[in-house]
Design an enzyme around this catalytic site. Structure first.
Site, mmCIF file in Angstrom:
data_model
loop_
_atom_site.group_PDB
_atom_site.id
_atom_site.type_symbol
_atom_site.label_atom_id
_atom_site.label_comp_id
_atom_site.label_asym_id
_atom_site.label_seq_id
_atom_site.Cartn_x
_atom_site.Cartn_y
_atom_site.Cartn_z
ATOM 1 N N CYS A 1 14.522 10.998 6.219
ATOM 2 C CA CYS A 1 14.639 10.578 7.623
ATOM 3 C C CYS A 1 16.076 10.570 8.122
ATOM 4 O O CYS A 1 16.308 10.623 9.331
ATOM 5 C CB CYS A 1 13.993 9.211 7.823
ATOM 6 N N GLU B 1 11.182 15.655 14.839
ATOM 7 C CA GLU B 1 11.482 15.537 13.412
ATOM 8 C C GLU B 1 10.641 16.540 12.626
ATOM 9 O O GLU B 1 9.435 16.361 12.440
ATOM 10 C CB GLU B 1 11.196 14.111 12.934
ATOM 11 N N LYS C 1 0.854 -1.185 0.000
ATOM 12 C CA LYS C 1 0.000 0.000 0.000
ATOM 13 C C LYS C 1 0.888 1.233 0.000
ATOM 14 O O LYS C 1 1.497 1.580 1.012
ATOM 15 C CB LYS C 1 -0.914 0.042 1.225
ATOM 16 N N SER D 1 6.098 7.150 9.709
ATOM 17 C CA SER D 1 6.236 7.932 10.925
ATOM 18 C C SER D 1 6.192 7.026 12.151
ATOM 19 O O SER D 1 5.744 5.869 12.095
ATOM 20 C CB SER D 1 5.105 8.957 11.016
ATOM 21 N N GLU E 1 10.903 0.975 9.698
ATOM 22 C CA GLU E 1 11.900 2.029 9.470
ATOM 23 C C GLU E 1 11.160 3.335 9.656
ATOM 24 O O GLU E 1 10.363 3.723 8.816
ATOM 25 C CB GLU E 1 12.519 1.905 8.079
ATOM 26 N N GLU F 1 -1.158 7.381 0.087
ATOM 27 C CA GLU F 1 -2.253 7.898 -0.739
ATOM 28 C C GLU F 1 -1.862 9.180 -1.453
ATOM 29 O O GLU F 1 -2.475 9.549 -2.468
ATOM 30 C CB GLU F 1 -3.490 8.142 0.132
#
Length: 504
Positions: A308, A406, A200, A253, A274, A203
């Site tokens: 990241c 972050e 998936k 996230s 991850e 989106e």
């Protein structure tokens, strides 16, 4: 989107009126889920707008996948898994090489699609496609050279043989910042290890994942790779909890990772995560400051800071802080911001969405309100598009929000330290543990400090340099499991011990 009063005069270079569009209708993948080797409509009528973040134009629509769509895709993967698992390594390897060849032949198309969907400069999207191809080529070779402990008698008159087996069906959830590359980091080792999968994509950025499925549809047996588009709360949640999915692998996230792990716990399936990062860049007084500043021009602002492992949190020795900030600000002010079609020299594109634009600029505004000084940048740039000026925040106190959380945008914070112990303590004092770097000409210090930093990857005198041969993954809040390298093959397989009694 308003320009802050103290914003350095950053401007967005726009494409000339006569510039052809990045993509045409013919370039788009079919607007459906890819299940059992073909594109199918969704089980519900709801669709999701796919937006070009450089222009805010809607460029495509994809189905909002449901639990029923996930169930259909998982059933196809289950039906295909036995045949795929039985292929000998040579046959799977040749198919992965064929995928790499197909992607290489369509590099330009994939790069344009990625830039249109994400706003990436061409330098970034082409690099993504190149590493996607290399990831498949590496895994195609690595799967033919797997190793394990030697067969032998470890108990008297009993021969032990260690087998590496596929897990079965893997569910994959990928993020919006590297849609094609993060899909490849999962798909290549999953297929190499003999598994089938349902993926998936985000989106927001599904186009290159769907295009990948279209391009390789004739190479793979039906059901080996399946793609379902949709939102995490519906399609992603069902994939994570599905009883016929043997492992769930997510890049995303920290909140998404927690949700997936909770769902996976109900069926005790394996989880590969991850997650986020907040990479410290520790600069000692003897470092090559010009080289460090030049490296951060790329490592801090690559993919517009939506990375990241980005070099986003500088810890510099107080004795050289002023000099380093001057060098860094000079580098950052010369970054070229713009739409992908505005020139090959564009270095910084937009944030992926309006919501993310507001999130990033919100961090900057709160930092300014808390007394943090803006050395350059400092806010959003007038639209269209979700552009944020490359920003350097200085005089950042220990524990500040901007230095711990972050931000995931073109924002680098600068803190100072006075001695090595303080530098290591503060570098580690974040909830993440993905990546870090150490800058010093002292080799002993470089090795020692790297060993004391609690991060999955630590660079010495560089940052954000990756290779398919070496692992990528983090500690602490950055998750567990490894992408790339032979370690990924281990993650997506299981060990079986077979013992034969040969006493006579």
């Amino acid at each position: 989107m308003t320009t802050g009063a103290d914003l350095t005069t950053a401007t967005v270079r726009r494409a000339a009126d006569a510039t052809p569009p990045l993509i045409t209708e013919a370039d788009l993948p079919p607007a459906g889920h890819f299940v059992d080797g073909k594109f199918l409509g969704g089980s519900a009528e709801r669709v999701i707008d796919v937006i070009d973040p450089s222009t805010e134009d809607v460029i495509a629509h994809t189905p909002a996948g449901t639990s029923e769509d996930i169930d259909r895709a998982v059933a196809a993967a289950v039906a295909a898994k036995s045949h795929w698992a039985r292929l000998v390594p040579k046959d799977r390897s040749e198919l992965l090489h064929a995928i790499a060849d197909r992607l290489a032949a369509d590099t330009e198309l994939l790069s344009r699609l990625e830039s249109a969907n994400t706003g990436k400069p061409f330098a970034v999207s082409r690099d993504d496609v190149d590493m996607t191809i290399d990831t498949f080529r590496f895994m195609a070779g690595a799967l033919r050279a797997t190793t394990s402990m030697a067969a032998g008698d470890y108990a008297e008159n009993h021969l032990s043989v260690i087998l590496r087996e596929p897990l079965g069906v893997i569910g994959v959830i990928t993020p919006w910042n590297y849609p094609l590359l993060m899909a490849a980091w999962k798909i290549a080792p999953i297929l190499a290890a003999g598994n089938t999968l349902v993926i998936k994509p985000s989106e927001q950025t599904p186009l290159t994942t769907l295009k990948f499925a279209e391009l390789v549809a004739d190479l793979l047996p039906p059901g080996v790779v399946n793609v379902v588009t949709g939102y995490g709360a519906a399609a992603g949640a069902r994939l994570a909890e599905h009883p016929d999915v043997d492992m769930i692998a997510l890049t995303g996230s920290v909140p998404s990772g927690r949700a997936v792990a909770r769902s996976a716990a109900e069926t005790l399936k394996r989880v590969h995560l991850e997650l986020g990062g907040k990479a410290p860049v520790v600069i000692f007084p003897d470092a090559d400051l010009a080289a460090a500043a030049s490296a951060l021009r790329v490592a801090g602002f690559w993919n517009s800071g939506q990375e990241c492992g980005a070099a986003c949190r500088v810890l510099v020795h107080v004795s050289v802080a002023e000099q380093f900030v001057e060098l860094l600000v000079g580098e950052v002010r010369s970054l070229v911001i713009g739409e992908p079609t505005a020139g090959e020299d564009i270095e910084v594109g937009p944030m992926v969405s309006k919501a993310h634009f507001e999130r990033v600029t919100g961090y900057v505004e709160r930092a300014k309100a808390d007394g943090v000084r803006v050395a350059t940048g400092g806010g959003g740039i007038d639209g269209p598009g979700y552009f944020v000026a490359p920003t350097v925040l200085v005089d950042v106190p220990e524990g500040a929000e901007a230095a711990r959380e972050e931000i995931f945008g073109p924002v680098v914070t600068v803190e100072t330290f006075t001695d090595e112990e303080e530098a290591v303590r503060r570098a580690n004092d974040v909830p993440f543990g993905l990546a870090a770097s150490v800058w010093t000409e002292n080799a002993r210090r470089s090795h020692d400090v790297a060993a004391r930093l609690d991060f999955g990857t630590v660079w010495g005198n560089s940052h954000l340099v990756l290779a398919a041969e070496v692992p990528w993954g983090g500690f602490k809040g950055s998750g567990y499991g490894r992408d790339l390298s032979v370690y990924a093959l281990d993650d997506y397989s299981r060990t079986k011990h077979v013992m034969h009694n040969h006493a006579r």
